[in-house]
Write a protein that holds these residues in place. Structure first.
Motif, PDB file in Angstrom:
ATOM      1  N   TYR A  27      47.036  37.933  52.286  1.00 42.18           N
ATOM      2  CA  TYR A  27      47.813  36.745  51.908  1.00 42.18           C
ATOM      3  C   TYR A  27      48.145  36.733  50.420  1.00 42.18           C
ATOM      4  O   TYR A  27      48.762  35.782  49.932  1.00 42.18           O
ATOM      5  N   GLY A  28      47.705  37.740  49.683  1.00 46.80           N
ATOM      6  CA  GLY A  28      48.020  37.803  48.264  1.00 46.80           C
ATOM      7  C   GLY A  28      46.953  37.215  47.360  1.00 46.80           C
ATOM      8  O   GLY A  28      47.178  37.054  46.156  1.00 46.80           O
ATOM      9  N   VAL A  29      45.777  36.895  47.917  1.00 46.08           N
ATOM     10  CA  VAL A  29      44.685  36.331  47.121  1.00 46.08           C
ATOM     11  C   VAL A  29      43.875  37.467  46.500  1.00 46.08           C
ATOM     12  O   VAL A  29      43.517  38.440  47.188  1.00 46.08           O
ATOM     13  N   GLN A  30      43.560  37.340  45.221  1.00 47.27           N
ATOM     14  CA  GLN A  30      42.719  38.338  44.548  1.00 47.27           C
ATOM     15  C   GLN A  30      41.256  38.068  44.902  1.00 47.27           C
ATOM     16  O   GLN A  30      40.749  36.962  44.688  1.00 47.27           O
ATOM     17  N   VAL A  31      40.555  39.084  45.446  1.00 47.98           N
ATOM     18  CA  VAL A  31      39.214  38.876  46.010  1.00 47.98           C
ATOM     19  C   VAL A  31      38.121  39.644  45.267  1.00 47.98           C
ATOM     20  O   VAL A  31      37.003  39.770  45.772  1.00 47.98           O
ATOM     21  N   ALA A  32      38.395  40.124  44.065  1.00 51.68           N
ATOM     22  CA  ALA A  32      37.377  40.870  43.311  1.00 51.68           C
ATOM     23  C   ALA A  32      36.154  40.023  43.008  1.00 51.68           C
ATOM     24  O   ALA A  32      35.054  40.545  42.808  1.00 51.68           O
ATOM     25  N   ASP A  33      36.324  38.682  42.965  1.00 52.20           N
ATOM     26  CA  ASP A  33      35.213  37.782  42.655  1.00 52.20           C
ATOM     27  C   ASP A  33      34.503  37.257  43.909  1.00 52.20           C
ATOM     28  O   ASP A  33      33.676  36.354  43.812  1.00 52.20           O
ATOM     29  N   VAL A  34      34.816  37.817  45.067  1.00 50.31           N
ATOM     30  CA  VAL A  34      34.135  37.432  46.308  1.00 50.31           C
ATOM     31  C   VAL A  34      32.983  38.399  46.547  1.00 50.31           C
ATOM     32  O   VAL A  34      33.185  39.588  46.781  1.00 50.31           O
ATOM     33  N   ALA A  35      31.757  37.876  46.479  1.00 48.86           N
ATOM     34  CA  ALA A  35      30.563  38.711  46.645  1.00 48.86           C
ATOM     35  C   ALA A  35      30.232  38.903  48.123  1.00 48.86           C
ATOM     36  O   ALA A  35      30.472  38.013  48.949  1.00 48.86           O
ATOM     37  N   GLU A  36      29.680  40.070  48.460  1.00 48.60           N
ATOM     38  CA  GLU A  36      29.177  40.340  49.810  1.00 48.60           C
ATOM     39  C   GLU A  36      27.651  40.372  49.733  1.00 48.60           C
ATOM     40  O   GLU A  36      27.068  41.228  49.066  1.00 48.60           O
ATOM     41  N   ALA A  75      29.284  31.559  35.287  1.00 58.09           N
ATOM     42  CA  ALA A  75      29.323  31.647  33.821  1.00 58.09           C
ATOM     43  C   ALA A  75      29.706  33.033  33.331  1.00 58.09           C
ATOM     44  O   ALA A  75      30.255  33.183  32.233  1.00 58.09           O
ATOM     45  N   ALA A  76      29.428  34.058  34.157  1.00 58.97           N
ATOM     46  CA  ALA A  76      29.725  35.435  33.759  1.00 58.97           C
ATOM     47  C   ALA A  76      31.153  35.856  34.107  1.00 58.97           C
ATOM     48  O   ALA A  76      31.542  37.001  33.864  1.00 58.97           O
ATOM     49  N   THR A  77      31.931  34.930  34.656  1.00 60.33           N
ATOM     50  CA  THR A  77      33.281  35.243  35.116  1.00 60.33           C
ATOM     51  C   THR A  77      34.315  34.934  34.032  1.00 60.33           C
ATOM     52  O   THR A  77      34.284  33.873  33.412  1.00 60.33           O
ATOM     53  N   ALA A  78      35.236  35.864  33.808  1.00 59.21           N
ATOM     54  CA  ALA A  78      36.299  35.667  32.813  1.00 59.21           C
ATOM     55  C   ALA A  78      37.347  34.711  33.369  1.00 59.21           C
ATOM     56  O   ALA A  78      37.843  34.898  34.486  1.00 59.21           O
ATOM     57  N   LEU A  79      37.688  33.685  32.592  1.00 60.04           N
ATOM     58  CA  LEU A  79      38.636  32.669  33.050  1.00 60.04           C
ATOM     59  C   LEU A  79      39.915  32.620  32.213  1.00 60.04           C
ATOM     60  O   LEU A  79      40.729  31.719  32.385  1.00 60.04           O
ATOM     61  N   GLU A  80      40.084  33.585  31.332  1.00 61.81           N
ATOM     62  CA  GLU A  80      41.291  33.602  30.512  1.00 61.81           C
ATOM     63  C   GLU A  80      42.538  33.664  31.395  1.00 61.81           C
ATOM     64  O   GLU A  80      42.569  34.391  32.395  1.00 61.81           O
ATOM     65  N   GLY A  81      43.559  32.901  31.021  1.00 59.08           N
ATOM     66  CA  GLY A  81      44.822  32.928  31.752  1.00 59.08           C
ATOM     67  C   GLY A  81      44.859  32.080  33.009  1.00 59.08           C
ATOM     68  O   GLY A  81      45.859  32.083  33.731  1.00 59.08           O
ATOM     69  N   GLN A  82      43.785  31.346  33.281  1.00 64.55           N
ATOM     70  CA  GLN A  82      43.745  30.504  34.479  1.00 64.55           C
ATOM     71  C   GLN A  82      44.157  29.083  34.103  1.00 64.55           C
ATOM     72  O   GLN A  82      43.411  28.362  33.458  1.00 64.55           O
ATOM     73  N   ARG A  83      45.342  28.688  34.520  1.00 66.14           N
ATOM     74  CA  ARG A  83      45.869  27.364  34.177  1.00 66.14           C
ATOM     75  C   ARG A  83      45.148  26.257  34.937  1.00 66.14           C
ATOM     76  O   ARG A  83      44.887  25.184  34.400  1.00 66.14           O
ATOM     77  N   VAL A  84      44.822  26.512  36.223  1.00 62.04           N
ATOM     78  CA  VAL A  84      44.198  25.501  37.072  1.00 62.04           C
ATOM     79  C   VAL A  84      42.905  26.057  37.663  1.00 62.04           C
ATOM     80  O   VAL A  84      42.872  27.178  38.185  1.00 62.04           O
ATOM     81  N   LEU A  85      41.841  25.275  37.562  1.00 62.13           N
ATOM     82  CA  LEU A  85      40.547  25.605  38.167  1.00 62.13           C
ATOM     83  C   LEU A  85      40.328  24.619  39.311  1.00 62.13           C
ATOM     84  O   LEU A  85      40.255  23.411  39.087  1.00 62.13           O
ATOM     85  N   LEU A  86      40.245  25.131  40.526  1.00 63.81           N
ATOM     86  CA  LEU A  86      40.205  24.284  41.720  1.00 63.81           C
ATOM     87  C   LEU A  86      38.904  24.513  42.482  1.00 63.81           C
ATOM     88  O   LEU A  86      38.524  25.654  42.763  1.00 63.81           O
ATOM     89  N   ALA A  87      38.204  23.435  42.821  1.00 66.57           N
ATOM     90  CA  ALA A  87      36.950  23.538  43.569  1.00 66.57           C
ATOM     91  C   ALA A  87      36.873  22.434  44.611  1.00 66.57           C
ATOM     92  O   ALA A  87      37.585  21.427  44.535  1.00 66.57           O
ATOM     93  N   GLN A  88      35.984  22.618  45.590  1.00 61.98           N
ATOM     94  CA  GLN A  88      35.690  21.634  46.622  1.00 61.98           C
ATOM     95  C   GLN A  88      34.172  21.509  46.702  1.00 61.98           C
ATOM     96  O   GLN A  88      33.475  22.026  45.841  1.00 61.98           O
ATOM     97  N   LEU A  89      33.651  20.861  47.719  1.00 61.53           N
ATOM     98  CA  LEU A  89      32.203  20.635  47.797  1.00 61.53           C
ATOM     99  C   LEU A  89      31.537  21.379  48.953  1.00 61.53           C
ATOM    100  O   LEU A  89      30.556  20.911  49.521  1.00 61.53           O
ATOM    101  N   GLU A  90      32.064  22.544  49.281  1.00 62.22           N
ATOM    102  CA  GLU A  90      31.415  23.409  50.275  1.00 62.22           C
ATOM    103  C   GLU A  90      30.684  24.565  49.611  1.00 62.22           C
ATOM    104  O   GLU A  90      30.262  25.508  50.276  1.00 62.22           O
ATOM    105  N   THR A  91      30.540  24.499  48.276  1.00 62.75           N
ATOM    106  CA  THR A  91      29.705  25.420  47.506  1.00 62.75           C
ATOM    107  C   THR A  91      28.800  24.567  46.621  1.00 62.75           C
ATOM    108  O   THR A  91      29.049  23.376  46.436  1.00 62.75           O
TER     109      THR A  91
END
Length: 303
Positions: free
Chosen positions: A76-85, A122-138
């Motif tokens: 779907y075009g989502v970048q998944v490098a930050d999804v841990a297994e 905290a260890a994740t680079a957030l440069e260039g991210q205009r919007v930070l979106l979260a919900q309450l399932e984490t």
């Protein structure tokens, strides 16, 4: 400028029924399908489909479902490098019942979604991210870490406070834009009914504000969407469509709104775009598979 989503990734098992079961009742399922789901995944797909460069941070189990869902997200075009297994927890699941009328009931088991830590965020680079979106399932602690780090980077912090959990309210002071539905607004504002009219919605929403620069957006189903600021409020009316499946409509709204804000649309334009995207999504089955493309939304708005 991109959208960074911290959120859940689930395998959705969707059973269709004539009518939703009552407590203690067994009903026959008409069909069963498996979909990519989870609020984080759904919202990331919606943002990506609306043309925003989108990164998703989350966790799946080191199992067949987890690997498959990551592949679908990337498709779907989502970048998944930050999804841990993770080997210590299964991939999250949602068991969904959908009636012929389009209404739904959902039970979610979090699994790997609940293993995300503040340290990882905290260890994740957030440069260039205009919007930070979260919900309450984490975990709320991970969301807190994201919003604190994001504030230092100038990101716009958007919280979809769903499901309505007590720990969600502690995140409100860290939030720039808070998104709720009527039920969640009533829960957090401690009302004995769900507000429906703009004046009542605005009054309840302002109870939840902790800073004068905050915005609260309340989705009102068929009625539309209310946007409330300290000194103004407006309603974007709902669009008349035939609902096939309402699963994921709220997530579609959140992801599409984030994409609009990342593209520097003003609030009203972003809300109108997201409202249209959600209206399109309920006309197709499934959650992530129902998210419309930016072009589909543009054509719908032109019509």
């Amino acid at each position: 400028m991109g959208v960074f989503v911290l959120g859940s990734i689930n395998l959705d098992a969707v059973a269709r029924v004539d009518d939703l079961p009552r407590p203690g009742e067994t009903v026959a399922g008409l069909s069963l399908e498996l979909f990519l789901g989870g609020k984080g995944a759904n919202q990331a797909v919606a943002a990506a489909r609306m043309g925003a460069p989108t990164r998703l941070m989350g966790a799946v189990g080191k199992d067949d479902s987890g690997a498959s869902l990551k592949v679908k997200l990337a498709g779907y075009g989502v970048q998944v490098a930050d999804v841990a297994e993770l080997s210590g927890a299964p991939t999250g699941q949602a068991h969904v019942w959908v009636s012929n009328g389009g209404e739904n009931m959902i039970v979610v088991t979090g699994g790997a979604n609940m293993m995300i830590t503040p340290q990882q965020v905290a260890a994740t680079a957030l440069e260039g991210q205009r919007v930070l979106l979260a919900q309450l399932e984490t975990p709320a602690s991970a969301i807190e870490a994201l919003f604190k780090a994001g504030a230092a980077k100038g990101g716009l912090r958007v919280l979809n406070a769903a499901p309505a959990l007590p720990q969600g309210a502690a995140l409100f002071p860290l939030t720039d834009i808070l998104i709720l539905n009527q039920t969640e607004l009533a829960t957090y504002a401690r009302l004995d009914h769900e507000p429906a009219k703009l004046e009542e919605v605005s009054k309840a929403a302002r109870k939840l504000m902790s800073r004068p620069d905050q915005t609260i957006i309340v989705t009102l189903g068929k009625t539309g969407v209310a946007a409330v600021r300290r000194d103004e409020a407006f309603l974007v009316e709902g669009r008349k469509v035939k609902a096939v499946d309402t699963v994921g409509a709220g997530d579609c709204f959140c992801g599409a709104l984030a994409a609009g804000l990342a593209a520097n649309l003003d609030l009203r334009e972003a809300v109108e775009q997201a409202n249209a995207a959600a209206a399109l999504s309920v006309q197709k089955p499934g959650a992530a598979p129902s998210m419309p493309s930016k072009r589909e939304v543009e054509v719908f708005l032109e019509g």
